[in-house]
Design an enzyme around this catalytic site. Structure first.
Site, PDB file in Angstrom:
ATOM      1  N   HIS A 133     -13.587  90.313 -55.193  1.00  9.79           N
ATOM      2  CA  HIS A 133     -14.855  90.767 -55.755  1.00  9.79           C
ATOM      3  C   HIS A 133     -15.239  89.949 -56.985  1.00  9.79           C
ATOM      4  CE1 HIS A 133     -14.727  93.872 -52.864  1.00  9.79           C
ATOM      5  NE2 HIS A 133     -15.410  94.793 -53.522  1.00  9.79           N
ATOM      6  N   HIS A 145      -6.901  96.420 -58.153  1.00 11.36           N
ATOM      7  CA  HIS A 145      -6.145  95.204 -58.430  1.00 11.36           C
ATOM      8  C   HIS A 145      -5.393  95.390 -59.730  1.00 11.36           C
ATOM      9  CE1 HIS A 145      -7.391  92.167 -55.429  1.00 11.36           C
ATOM     10  NE2 HIS A 145      -8.529  92.838 -55.390  1.00 11.36           N
ATOM     11  N   ASP A 182      -4.775  89.997 -61.590  1.00  9.96           N
ATOM     12  CA  ASP A 182      -5.688  89.534 -60.537  1.00  9.96           C
ATOM     13  C   ASP A 182      -7.067  89.214 -61.105  1.00  9.96           C
ATOM     14  OD1 ASP A 182      -3.562  90.156 -58.944  1.00  9.96           O
ATOM     15  OD2 ASP A 182      -4.374  92.060 -58.263  1.00  9.96           O
TER      16      ASP A 182
END
Length: 316
Positions: free
Chosen positions: A181, A222, A226
């Protein structure tokens, strides 16, 4: 009022038709790059699906972001997805604004070629990272006891290739060390930062990117690492690839597609001729550019023009 609306509608229709013709020509030249970028989006989804088969749930790792940010909970996981959808749709619509608005700076086909190049490079690095090291997923459906934490052995190759879209993408596990994302969000924000024209929107876009980062961590989708890796890696990827790609043609000076820039020598020559005419009290006619020859790297006007200029300078 009706006449005004009809006139503006006619102008808009002509603008859409002209832009469509231009974009179709660009699409015929660059369709291979767009197709390759779209195919890699499927490859990226297939790789994320594949790592889910080898994912092994375990205790959630110690994380500073989890300690600092309150947990939103499984019932509020939609918030980060809503923000991401807003970013994606907004950027997608913006890339098509040349079809509607008179003021434009980009070509839709060319800007998507660049965006896909950034995405492909970032996603390629992401695939390498999550296949190099598999971490236990922090998301709720990836934890021990969840039926979705492990995927059963596929019955056929077709089951893997179909990747169970979109459920298989939303409920994936194991594709960590790099937030997907955040790749999309940062690529979109960096692209608008360069080609967008509204300063307030640029500032708002960066604010949304920060909020998106915090929501991903708070939703436990996450680990903090990340998001951090995505922030500096995507910026580096965009920086280096953008230097290698040819610059987009500037459309701010007019509506004609792919205009060649005026050379510096041309500009200098025109400035000199304008000065000569102004010294004589004559108005400058932009269409009255006389041919000039070039000797030893200097622009020299013809003999008549040269005598005219000398007389003007003497008179001054």
């Amino acid at each position: 009022m009706t006449l005004y609306i009809g006139r503006e509608a006619s102008k808009l229709w002509k603008r859409i038709c002209a832009e469509t013709t231009t974009e179709i020509n660009l699409l015929l030249e660059n369709w291979k790059y767009l197709l390759a970028g779209l195919i890699f989006q499927y490859i990226h989804g297939l790789a994320a699906r594949g790592v889910h088969y080898i994912h092994r749930p375990g205790p959630t790792l110690q994380d500073l972001g989890f300690f600092l940010l309150p947990e939103l909970g499984q019932d509020k996981a939609y918030i980060s997805e809503t923000v991401f959808t807003f970013v994606f749709v907004s950027f997608f619509l913006w890339t098509f604004h040349p079809f509607i608005f008179k003021s434009k700076k980009i070509y839709t086909v060319l800007v998507w070629c660049r965006v896909l190049a950034f995405l492909v490079a970032s996603q390629f690095l992401r695939i390498i990272t999550f296949y190099s090291t598999q971490l236990p997923g922090p998301n709720y459906h990836c934890r021990e006891g969840s039926k979705l934490a492990r995927l059963p052995k596929p019955d056929s190759v077709l089951e893997v290739l179909l990747i169970n879209f979109p459920r298989g993408v939303i409920y994936g596990c194991g594709d960590l060390i790099f937030s997907s994302h955040m790749i999309f969000t940062l690529v979109f924000v960096l692209t608008y930062q360069k080609y967008g024209t509204r300063r307030c929107i640029k500032q708002f876009a960066w604010l949304v990117a920060v909020i998106q980062s915090l929501l991903i961590i708070a939703s436990r989708k996450h680990y903090t690492v990340d998001v951090v890796v995505a922030w500096y890696t995507v910026n580096l990827v965009v920086f280096f690839i953008d230097k290698k790609l040819p610059e987009l043609p500037d459309r701010t000076s007019g509506n004609s597609p792919l205009l060649l820039p005026v050379s510096t020598k041309d500009k200098d020559g025109r400035t000199k001729e304008e000065n000569h005419k102004l010294l004589n009290g004559n108005t400058v006619d932009p269409a009255d550019w006389r041919p000039r020859t070039q000797v030893n790297g200097k622009i020299v006007d013809d003999a008549t023009n040269g005598m005219h200029a000398d007389n003007a300078m003497n008179g001054a």
